[in-house]
Design an enzyme around this catalytic site. Structure first.
Site, PDB file in Angstrom:
ATOM      1  N   LEU A 175      10.233 -17.659  15.082  1.00 29.91           N
ATOM      2  CA  LEU A 175      11.384 -17.605  15.808  1.00 29.91           C
ATOM      3  C   LEU A 175      11.967 -16.167  15.882  1.00 29.91           C
ATOM      4  O   LEU A 175      11.882 -15.750  14.552  1.00 29.91           O
ATOM      5  CB  LEU A 175      12.338 -18.584  15.797  1.00 29.91           C
ATOM      6  CG  LEU A 175      12.165 -20.007  16.043  1.00 29.91           C
ATOM      7  CD1 LEU A 175      13.260 -20.768  15.362  1.00 29.91           C
ATOM      8  CD2 LEU A 175      11.895 -20.100  17.447  1.00 29.91           C
ATOM      9  N   ASP A 176      12.286 -15.642  16.796  1.00 27.72           N
ATOM     10  CA  ASP A 176      13.168 -14.270  16.724  1.00 27.72           C
ATOM     11  C   ASP A 176      14.332 -14.278  15.811  1.00 27.72           C
ATOM     12  O   ASP A 176      14.760 -15.053  15.417  1.00 27.72           O
ATOM     13  CB  ASP A 176      13.636 -13.825  17.996  1.00 27.72           C
ATOM     14  CG  ASP A 176      12.515 -13.194  18.905  1.00 27.72           C
ATOM     15  OD1 ASP A 176      11.331 -13.299  18.541  1.00 27.72           O
ATOM     16  OD2 ASP A 176      12.589 -12.927  20.269  1.00 27.72           O
ATOM     17  N   ARG A 177      14.617 -13.436  14.970  1.00 26.86           N
ATOM     18  CA  ARG A 177      15.536 -13.195  13.968  1.00 26.86           C
ATOM     19  C   ARG A 177      17.053 -13.694  14.562  1.00 26.86           C
ATOM     20  O   ARG A 177      17.532 -14.770  13.954  1.00 26.86           O
ATOM     21  CB  ARG A 177      15.757 -11.700  13.537  1.00 26.86           C
ATOM     22  CG  ARG A 177      16.757 -11.545  12.409  1.00 26.86           C
ATOM     23  CD  ARG A 177      16.780 -10.519  11.682  1.00 26.86           C
ATOM     24  NE  ARG A 177      18.110 -10.580  10.612  1.00 26.86           N
ATOM     25  CZ  ARG A 177      17.717  -9.756   9.527  1.00 26.86           C
ATOM     26  NH1 ARG A 177      16.809  -9.245   9.227  1.00 26.86           N
ATOM     27  NH2 ARG A 177      18.801  -9.824   8.687  1.00 26.86           N
TER      28      ARG A 177
END
Length: 244
Positions: free
Chosen positions: A68-70
């Site tokens: 997942l993106d940060r």
């Protein structure tokens, strides 16, 4: 499955755990794996928790199945054995790992639901992704389905089923549609303000268990903070139930 509800580090909710799989709710702004910032990341945090909890000597195995993106939070699954990692990775490749997200976007889409198909190209130098014409070298097809669950003032709550897992895919495709995500500085800077938290959440994952083949479904609801608080959480629950 572990029947107890608990947290680690100290605010990561464990959603499901057995000898093969560990599923958690990733908090926002923690990287999925170690990056150049050196900040604590999910993989390292969870490995340390397993080491301490099971009193394991040496290195602990934990496989990263997807990312997942940060700035994105929500449901995430990890593999506790190499066999589970191989089978879950195959589930990702064969698209039998089902990913559903919720997002708050600017504006009200003209269609209440639809499928978006775009060719995306990632520029690694700038870490940005753009929609490009078909046939562009290095571009990959991106497919998602969306459903508008509710609207509030100038914002909409949208449920997304991801069919491909391209970098920044949801953010780029919805921005291309004319409805960038709330808080997304990279693909919606004209409408968002610095410091706003991006409103994108991994709400549900479904996948065949790597050994039993039983369908496992894990769910993590977004926090009761703005802009999520503008919408009733029951809307999300109801939409997920209708699709199962």
């Amino acid at each position: 499955m572990s029947g107890e509800h608990r947290t680690v580090y100290p605010h990561i909710d464990v959603l499901f755990e057995d000898n093969h799989v560990l599923a958690v709710s990733k908090p926002v702004n923690i990287p999925s794996q170690e990056d150049a910032t050196g900040d604590p990341d999910m993989l390292t945090i969870l490995k340390q928790d397993l080491k301490e909890r099971y009193n394991k000597p040496g290195n602990v195995y934990l496989g990263l199945v997807h990312r997942l993106d940060r700035p994105v939070g929500g449901a995430m699954v990890f593999a506790k054995t190499s066999k589970a990692a191989s089978r879950l990775s195959e589930a990702v490749r064969s698209r039998s790992l089902r990913k559903r997200y919720v997002a708050v976007v600017h504006g009200i889409p003209s269609k209440a639901n639809g499928r978006l198909v775009d060719m995306l190209y990632k520029d690694s130098r700038t870490n940005t992704v753009s929609v490009v014409p078909k046939g562009t070298e290095g571009a990959k097809e991106a497919v998602l389905d969306y459903t508008v669950l509710a609207t509030n003032d100038k914002l909409s709550l949208v449920l997304i089923e991801l069919h491909t897992g391209r970098p920044h895919q949801i953010r780029v495709q919805l921005s291309q549609l004319g409805h960038p995500l709330y808080g997304d500085q990279k693909y919606g800077s004209r409408l968002n303000k610095a410091g706003q938290q991006i409103a994108l959440w991994s709400v549900q994952l479904g996948f065949p268990h790597p050994t039993s083949k039983e369908e496992i479904v894990i769910q993590a609801m977004p926090p009761a903070a703005h802009p999520w608080s503008l919408f009733q959480p029951e809307l999300i629950q109801r939409a997920l139930q209708l699709r199962d």
